[in-house]
Design an enzyme around this catalytic site. Structure first.
Site, PDB file in Angstrom:
ATOM      1  N   ASN A 298       0.436  -1.094  -0.037  1.00  0.00           N
ATOM      2  CA  ASN A 298       0.003   0.016  -0.403  1.00  0.00           C
ATOM      3  C   ASN A 298       0.545   1.252   0.036  1.00  0.00           C
ATOM      4  O   ASN A 298       0.328   2.629  -0.063  1.00  0.00           O
ATOM      5  CB  ASN A 298      -0.837   0.044   0.713  1.00  0.00           C
TER       6      ASN A 298
ATOM      7  N   ILE B  46     -11.778  -7.323   0.172  1.00  0.00           N
ATOM      8  CA  ILE B  46     -12.773  -7.706  -0.508  1.00  0.00           C
ATOM      9  C   ILE B  46     -12.687  -9.032  -1.427  1.00  0.00           C
ATOM     10  O   ILE B  46     -14.214  -9.174  -2.236  1.00  0.00           O
ATOM     11  CB  ILE B  46     -12.933  -5.767  -0.625  1.00  0.00           C
TER      12      ILE B  46
ATOM     13  N   CYS C  59      -7.014  -1.451   9.341  1.00  0.00           N
ATOM     14  CA  CYS C  59      -6.936  -2.198   7.775  1.00  0.00           C
ATOM     15  C   CYS C  59      -6.471  -0.824   7.053  1.00  0.00           C
ATOM     16  O   CYS C  59      -5.930   0.515   7.527  1.00  0.00           O
ATOM     17  CB  CYS C  59      -7.854  -2.617   7.444  1.00  0.00           C
TER      18      CYS C  59
ATOM     19  N   ASP D  84      -8.503   0.885   4.733  1.00  0.00           N
ATOM     20  CA  ASP D  84      -9.448   2.663   4.631  1.00  0.00           C
ATOM     21  C   ASP D  84      -9.941   2.613   6.512  1.00  0.00           C
ATOM     22  O   ASP D  84     -10.374   3.556   6.332  1.00  0.00           O
ATOM     23  CB  ASP D  84     -10.845   2.324   3.547  1.00  0.00           C
ATOM     24  N   GLY D  85     -10.049   0.882   7.117  1.00  0.00           N
ATOM     25  CA  GLY D  85     -11.379   1.392   8.573  1.00  0.00           C
ATOM     26  C   GLY D  85     -12.814   0.696   8.156  1.00  0.00           C
ATOM     27  O   GLY D  85     -13.442   0.897   9.136  1.00  0.00           O
ATOM     28  N   TRP D  86     -13.212   0.086   7.346  1.00  0.00           N
ATOM     29  CA  TRP D  86     -15.009  -0.032   7.320  1.00  0.00           C
ATOM     30  C   TRP D  86     -14.638  -1.055   6.143  1.00  0.00           C
ATOM     31  O   TRP D  86     -16.528  -1.549   6.974  1.00  0.00           O
ATOM     32  CB  TRP D  86     -15.774   1.031   6.411  1.00  0.00           C
ATOM     33  N   ASP D  87     -13.984  -1.799   6.704  1.00  0.00           N
ATOM     34  CA  ASP D  87     -13.850  -3.614   6.256  1.00  0.00           C
ATOM     35  C   ASP D  87     -14.175  -3.997   7.429  1.00  0.00           C
ATOM     36  O   ASP D  87     -14.639  -4.655   8.508  1.00  0.00           O
ATOM     37  CB  ASP D  87     -13.954  -3.678   5.005  1.00  0.00           C
ATOM     38  N   ARG D  88     -12.266  -4.769   7.272  1.00  0.00           N
ATOM     39  CA  ARG D  88     -11.941  -5.520   8.073  1.00  0.00           C
ATOM     40  C   ARG D  88     -11.607  -5.007  10.158  1.00  0.00           C
ATOM     41  O   ARG D  88     -12.372  -5.797  10.754  1.00  0.00           O
ATOM     42  CB  ARG D  88     -10.525  -5.899   7.709  1.00  0.00           C
TER      43      ARG D  88
ATOM     44  N   LYS E  98     -20.029   0.025   4.601  1.00  0.00           N
ATOM     45  CA  LYS E  98     -20.412   0.987   2.399  1.00  0.00           C
ATOM     46  C   LYS E  98     -21.416   0.038   2.715  1.00  0.00           C
ATOM     47  O   LYS E  98     -20.815  -0.708   1.263  1.00  0.00           O
ATOM     48  CB  LYS E  98     -18.888   1.191   1.557  1.00  0.00           C
TER      49      LYS E  98
END
Length: 348
Positions: free
Chosen positions: A38, A63, A134, A136-140, A176
């Site tokens: 990244n 994802i 993670c 971005d912060g909105w999944d894992r 999201k």
């Protein structure tokens, strides 16, 4: 990013402020190689020496890997949906499912959530503070923090607490839902149409159901779809199964949540964040899932399936096993529309 903490402040813990160990443990949900990659896009990871902290990578996939795994799971379940009475055997039509299931790696991904949450809770139990993130912060990130909170605080294992957990760590935190579930919103009109349509949910659609009022997804939007919330609900199911009396709710509540998220009926889970939901007027123009959920709980005809009659509050921290032999294929969800299941209902 989000921080998982015990209810008691870390400032009151002498160990957390001593020089005997790190005051802060940073949990990066990614693998170290993915975090390093990244950097080419302006990201990267912390230098722990700058924070007097330790840094641990949890190796959770992105994802796209989760979407691919879910699609494999869909294919093998559909492939065995034959209602066949053929005997099992090495080469028979009813053989090989377990091997193919292992090949999807779906349970491996679910295992990572439980394993990572246990590591976070162990760190918290030593008195350290934990920072979880993670890419971005909105999944894992909400997968880990919500699971850790479920393990460490019995409040979140009550019905009221679980509602707060989903609302705070997923809805308010900014998961999201629109992108991950394929519920595209082109404006207030399509949002209202999506909420009103209440399209029936199919467990294994490559895309989650999109109402007739929603615009068709572009190829880029389709690449954003991933069953992150379903994966977390599966992890909750695994913990609930290991501690059946520690939860006030049953697995039926988990099924209701999945249907509510993907059906497009409730404004609660439409859009990608609270700002979008407010701009589209969803709080006033659509029904809240929690309102209907409360009505179901107060109705004797439905509450029996939702409330765990064997509930005995556990004040202690839960320590679930993430060993592969302890994790099970969630038949109640993944096969609930399966042809074999329907065949058995008819013949028995």
């Amino acid at each position: 990013m989000d921080t998982a903490k015990k209810r008691s402040s870390s400032e009151s813990s002498p160990q957390a402020l001593s020089d005997d160990g790190p005051r802060l443990v940073i949990f990066d949900a990614r693998s170290k190689s993915a975090a390093a990659a990244n950097r080419s896009r302006g990201g990267g990871f912390e230098n722990s020496s700058f924070y007097n902290a330790s840094l641990e990578f949890l190796g959770m996939e992105n994802i796209h890997s989760i979407r691919g795994s879910y699609q494999k799971l869909k294919r093998i379940c559909s492939g065995f949906n034959t209602a066949s009475l053929a005997p099992p055997g090495r080469r028979g039509v009813n053989s090989g499912f377990l091997g193919l299931l292992e090949g999807t790696e779906w349970l491996v991904h679910t295992q990572r959530i439980v394993w990572g949450a246990v590591k976070i809770v162990r760190a918290l139990e030593t008195g350290a503070s934990c920072l979880v993130h993670c890419s971005d912060g909105w999944d894992r990130t909400p997968q880990l923090t919500a699971t850790a909170m479920l393990l460490i605080d019995p409040y979140y294992r009550s019905i009221d607490g679980f509602v707060v957990l989903v609302e705070s760590q997923w809805v308010q935190f900014g998961h999201k839902f629109a992108d991950r579930c394929g519920l595209a919103l082109g404006g207030a009109e399509s949002a209202a149409a999506a909420a009103a349509a209440g399209a029936s949910d199919e467990n294994f659609d490559d895309r989650s159901p999109v109402s007739a009022g929603s615009p068709k997804l572009s190829s880029n939007e389709a690449q954003e779809i991933s069953p992150i919330f379903v994966q977390w609900i599966d992890a909750v199911y695994q913990i609930l199964r290991q501690f059946p009396t520690a939860f006030e709710f049953t697995s039926r509540v988990l099924l209701l949540l999945i249907d509510a998220v993907h059906g497009g009926r409730y404004g609660t889970f439409l859009g990608n964040n609270c700002s979008t939901r407010t701009e589209l007027g969803l709080p006033t123009r659509t029904v809240s899932f929690w309102t209907d959920f409360r009505d179901m709980l107060s109705d004797p005809a439905s509450s029996g399936e939702l409330v765990n009659r064997g509930y005995r509050p556990h004040e202690n921290v839960l320590w679930p096993s993430s060993n592969a032999k302890r994790l099970l294929f969630w038949e109640e969800f993944y096969l609930r529309h399966d042809g074999d299941h329907l065949h058995l209902e008819v013949t028995h």
